[in-house]
Design a protein around this motif. Sequence first.
Motif, PDB file in Angstrom:
ATOM      1  N   ASP A   1      -8.133  -3.437   0.612  1.00 43.64           N
ATOM      2  CA  ASP A   1      -8.946  -2.093   0.306  1.00 43.64           C
ATOM      3  C   ASP A   1     -10.413  -2.550   0.079  1.00 43.64           C
ATOM      4  O   ASP A   1     -11.290  -1.676   0.320  1.00 43.64           O
ATOM      5  CB  ASP A   1      -8.265  -1.372  -0.689  1.00 43.64           C
ATOM      6  CG  ASP A   1      -6.966  -0.857  -0.484  1.00 43.64           C
ATOM      7  OD1 ASP A   1      -6.813  -0.147   0.428  1.00 43.64           O
ATOM      8  OD2 ASP A   1      -5.833  -1.734  -1.117  1.00 43.64           O
ATOM      9  N   GLU A   2     -10.647  -3.641  -0.709  1.00 41.16           N
ATOM     10  CA  GLU A   2     -12.011  -4.229  -1.116  1.00 41.16           C
ATOM     11  C   GLU A   2     -11.912  -5.547  -1.165  1.00 41.16           C
ATOM     12  O   GLU A   2     -11.095  -6.230  -1.676  1.00 41.16           O
ATOM     13  CB  GLU A   2     -12.451  -3.150  -2.390  1.00 41.16           C
ATOM     14  CG  GLU A   2     -14.021  -3.471  -2.580  1.00 41.16           C
ATOM     15  CD  GLU A   2     -14.273  -2.229  -3.516  1.00 41.16           C
ATOM     16  OE1 GLU A   2     -15.514  -2.229  -3.793  1.00 41.16           O
ATOM     17  OE2 GLU A   2     -13.471  -1.613  -3.975  1.00 41.16           O
ATOM     18  N   LEU A   3     -13.259  -6.253  -0.872  1.00 41.85           N
ATOM     19  CA  LEU A   3     -13.468  -7.460  -1.120  1.00 41.85           C
ATOM     20  C   LEU A   3     -14.508  -7.589  -2.440  1.00 41.85           C
ATOM     21  O   LEU A   3     -15.332  -6.920  -2.469  1.00 41.85           O
ATOM     22  CB  LEU A   3     -13.956  -8.059   0.191  1.00 41.85           C
ATOM     23  CG  LEU A   3     -13.089  -8.123   1.380  1.00 41.85           C
ATOM     24  CD1 LEU A   3     -13.849  -8.691   2.600  1.00 41.85           C
ATOM     25  CD2 LEU A   3     -11.943  -8.957   1.063  1.00 41.85           C
ATOM     26  N   ALA A   4     -14.291  -8.690  -3.357  1.00 39.55           N
ATOM     27  CA  ALA A   4     -15.023  -8.710  -4.396  1.00 39.55           C
ATOM     28  C   ALA A   4     -15.230 -10.307  -4.643  1.00 39.55           C
ATOM     29  O   ALA A   4     -14.277 -10.993  -4.470  1.00 39.55           O
ATOM     30  CB  ALA A   4     -14.506  -7.921  -5.595  1.00 39.55           C
TER      31      ALA A   4
ATOM     32  N   ALA B   1       0.700  -1.201   0.091  1.00 35.79           N
ATOM     33  CA  ALA B   1      -0.180  -0.036   0.229  1.00 35.79           C
ATOM     34  C   ALA B   1       0.867   1.105   0.050  1.00 35.79           C
ATOM     35  O   ALA B   1       0.720   2.144  -0.556  1.00 35.79           O
ATOM     36  CB  ALA B   1      -0.941   0.022   1.259  1.00 35.79           C
ATOM     37  N   ASP B   2       2.050   1.090   0.821  1.00 39.08           N
ATOM     38  CA  ASP B   2       2.811   2.367   0.749  1.00 39.08           C
ATOM     39  C   ASP B   2       3.393   2.521  -0.612  1.00 39.08           C
ATOM     40  O   ASP B   2       3.905   3.646  -0.876  1.00 39.08           O
ATOM     41  CB  ASP B   2       3.979   2.085   2.001  1.00 39.08           C
ATOM     42  CG  ASP B   2       3.256   2.165   3.226  1.00 39.08           C
ATOM     43  OD1 ASP B   2       2.232   2.793   3.357  1.00 39.08           O
ATOM     44  OD2 ASP B   2       3.883   1.629   4.214  1.00 39.08           O
ATOM     45  N   LEU B   3       3.477   1.431  -1.134  1.00 35.45           N
ATOM     46  CA  LEU B   3       4.387   1.559  -2.573  1.00 35.45           C
ATOM     47  C   LEU B   3       3.525   1.598  -3.761  1.00 35.45           C
ATOM     48  O   LEU B   3       3.964   2.009  -5.022  1.00 35.45           O
ATOM     49  CB  LEU B   3       5.152   0.061  -2.815  1.00 35.45           C
ATOM     50  CG  LEU B   3       6.188  -0.086  -1.762  1.00 35.45           C
ATOM     51  CD1 LEU B   3       6.762  -1.652  -2.044  1.00 35.45           C
ATOM     52  CD2 LEU B   3       7.488   0.643  -2.383  1.00 35.45           C
TER      53      LEU B   3
ATOM     54  N   GLY C   1      -8.161  -0.224 -12.709  1.00 39.41           N
ATOM     55  CA  GLY C   1      -6.973  -0.194 -13.651  1.00 39.41           C
ATOM     56  C   GLY C   1      -5.823   0.486 -13.205  1.00 39.41           C
ATOM     57  O   GLY C   1      -4.753   0.394 -13.731  1.00 39.41           O
ATOM     58  N   GLY C   2      -5.802   0.816 -11.659  1.00 37.62           N
ATOM     59  CA  GLY C   2      -4.419   1.070 -11.102  1.00 37.62           C
ATOM     60  C   GLY C   2      -3.881  -0.318 -10.698  1.00 37.62           C
ATOM     61  O   GLY C   2      -4.192  -1.300 -10.799  1.00 37.62           O
ATOM     62  N   PRO C   3      -2.557  -0.060 -10.010  1.00 40.04           N
ATOM     63  CA  PRO C   3      -1.861  -1.159  -9.726  1.00 40.04           C
ATOM     64  C   PRO C   3      -2.523  -1.945  -8.574  1.00 40.04           C
ATOM     65  O   PRO C   3      -2.867  -1.524  -7.563  1.00 40.04           O
ATOM     66  CB  PRO C   3      -0.338  -0.569  -9.264  1.00 40.04           C
ATOM     67  CG  PRO C   3      -0.703   0.802  -9.138  1.00 40.04           C
ATOM     68  CD  PRO C   3      -1.829   1.095  -9.991  1.00 40.04           C
ATOM     69  N   THR C   4      -2.940  -3.451  -8.974  1.00 39.71           N
ATOM     70  CA  THR C   4      -3.717  -3.942  -8.072  1.00 39.71           C
ATOM     71  C   THR C   4      -3.119  -5.341  -7.632  1.00 39.71           C
ATOM     72  O   THR C   4      -2.373  -6.173  -8.303  1.00 39.71           O
ATOM     73  CB  THR C   4      -5.088  -4.288  -8.766  1.00 39.71           C
ATOM     74  OG1 THR C   4      -5.592  -3.077  -9.444  1.00 39.71           O
ATOM     75  CG2 THR C   4      -5.995  -5.312  -7.948  1.00 39.71           C
ATOM     76  N   VAL C   5      -3.373  -5.803  -6.370  1.00 45.00           N
ATOM     77  CA  VAL C   5      -2.915  -6.893  -5.785  1.00 45.00           C
ATOM     78  C   VAL C   5      -4.372  -7.761  -5.684  1.00 45.00           C
ATOM     79  O   VAL C   5      -4.999  -7.303  -4.809  1.00 45.00           O
ATOM     80  CB  VAL C   5      -2.260  -6.967  -4.391  1.00 45.00           C
ATOM     81  CG1 VAL C   5      -1.778  -8.183  -4.052  1.00 45.00           C
ATOM     82  CG2 VAL C   5      -1.177  -5.872  -4.598  1.00 45.00           C
ATOM     83  N   LEU C   6      -4.197  -9.269  -6.529  1.00 46.35           N
ATOM     84  CA  LEU C   6      -5.556  -9.716  -6.194  1.00 46.35           C
ATOM     85  C   LEU C   6      -5.142 -10.959  -5.108  1.00 46.35           C
ATOM     86  O   LEU C   6      -4.120 -11.674  -5.239  1.00 46.35           O
ATOM     87  CB  LEU C   6      -5.626 -10.611  -7.669  1.00 46.35           C
ATOM     88  CG  LEU C   6      -6.321  -9.606  -8.658  1.00 46.35           C
ATOM     89  CD1 LEU C   6      -6.455 -10.579  -9.790  1.00 46.35           C
ATOM     90  CD2 LEU C   6      -7.740  -8.900  -8.064  1.00 46.35           C
ATOM     91  N   VAL C   7      -5.848 -11.047  -3.921  1.00 45.89           N
ATOM     92  CA  VAL C   7      -5.666 -11.890  -2.930  1.00 45.89           C
ATOM     93  C   VAL C   7      -6.707 -12.980  -3.050  1.00 45.89           C
ATOM     94  O   VAL C   7      -7.709 -12.608  -2.963  1.00 45.89           O
ATOM     95  CB  VAL C   7      -5.677 -11.017  -1.632  1.00 45.89           C
ATOM     96  CG1 VAL C   7      -5.114 -11.804  -0.380  1.00 45.89           C
ATOM     97  CG2 VAL C   7      -4.867  -9.643  -1.817  1.00 45.89           C
TER      98      VAL C   7
ATOM     99  N   ALA D   1      -5.155  -3.466  -2.823  1.00 39.92           N
ATOM    100  CA  ALA D   1      -5.517  -4.652  -2.723  1.00 39.92           C
ATOM    101  C   ALA D   1      -7.055  -5.089  -2.664  1.00 39.92           C
ATOM    102  O   ALA D   1      -7.692  -4.421  -2.289  1.00 39.92           O
ATOM    103  CB  ALA D   1      -4.781  -5.333  -1.401  1.00 39.92           C
ATOM    104  N   VAL D   2      -7.355  -6.047  -3.547  1.00 40.09           N
ATOM    105  CA  VAL D   2      -8.519  -6.652  -3.908  1.00 40.09           C
ATOM    106  C   VAL D   2      -8.626  -7.898  -3.505  1.00 40.09           C
ATOM    107  O   VAL D   2      -7.865  -8.873  -4.131  1.00 40.09           O
ATOM    108  CB  VAL D   2      -9.021  -6.494  -5.138  1.00 40.09           C
ATOM    109  CG1 VAL D   2     -10.445  -6.822  -5.294  1.00 40.09           C
ATOM    110  CG2 VAL D   2      -9.248  -4.865  -5.520  1.00 40.09           C
ATOM    111  N   GLY D   3      -9.484  -8.496  -2.453  1.00 38.70           N
ATOM    112  CA  GLY D   3      -9.300  -9.921  -1.893  1.00 38.70           C
ATOM    113  C   GLY D   3     -10.644 -10.469  -2.640  1.00 38.70           C
ATOM    114  O   GLY D   3     -11.651  -9.787  -2.647  1.00 38.70           O
ATOM    115  N   LEU D   4     -10.466 -11.745  -2.909  1.00 43.37           N
ATOM    116  CA  LEU D   4     -11.650 -12.468  -3.678  1.00 43.37           C
ATOM    117  C   LEU D   4     -12.550 -13.068  -2.389  1.00 43.37           C
ATOM    118  O   LEU D   4     -11.829 -13.949  -1.607  1.00 43.37           O
ATOM    119  CB  LEU D   4     -11.221 -13.495  -4.485  1.00 43.37           C
ATOM    120  CG  LEU D   4     -11.257 -13.049  -6.062  1.00 43.37           C
ATOM    121  CD1 LEU D   4     -10.348 -12.026  -6.260  1.00 43.37           C
ATOM    122  CD2 LEU D   4     -10.945 -14.128  -6.957  1.00 43.37           C
TER     123      LEU D   4
END
Length: 265
Positions: free
Chosen positions: A233-236, A187-189, A210-216, A193-196
Amino acid sequence: MSSPRERNAHSKGSRKQGQRPFNRKPDNASDDWLWGWHAVAAALDNRKRGAAIRLLATPDRARELESRFGRPKALEVVEGAAISQILPQGAVHQGLALRIPPLASVALEDFEARRGAVLLMLDQVTDPQNVGAILRSAAAFGAAGVILQDRHAPKLVGALAKAAVGAVDKIPTAHVVNLSRALESLADLGWRAVGLDGHTETYLDQALDGGPTVLVLGSEGEGLRRLVAEHCDELAKIPMPGGFESLNVSAAAAVALYEASRPRS
């Protein structure tokens, strides 16, 4: 009845020309091997690897290796049965097995947080076949890398590397001690983060910007652990109109990577 000398001479004569005597003893750690054409070829082609420790190949595979790489110094030409003896039972080695120094872990700072970049983070996904398939999908969809936990992830060798079809050496991987702290660092970088999670009301396409995303992604049985989910940051969820509650984690990763790779304005 033949004499010991005659039996020894017959044994020597039965070895095909160009093949070395096969010695199994030094390699009891069978979980350190790579096997299969794509996994072995990708490792030999990767300059970030050290020199091969041992390389076993059947005569046909040895000729293929020599035509592509020249004759590797560590090459030993043996029969397929000899390779099977040194690997775990049932390993489909395709006439090749390789021991080579492991790849170094990538630092989180090495992942460039640019628009459209996607990272995958695996929360206690431990099945080697699943992790291998996820690495393959990550490479296919152009992911920036994969993040694994040190203690709860399989080694990037053996059946995992075979399932990855060479992707172990094509997709950067980072090993971290704590996934929650890794998400804080990302996050600092500049990563989001979007968690499934199948229990949320938000669909994945709605969560991606469309931004830099970490899929968890979490394990199939337990899903994301609470602390890891709280650091997203969000769950989806992936929409499944067919009525199934969930997908195999490697299939879910492929679907999520496809969705994340779509251009967004």
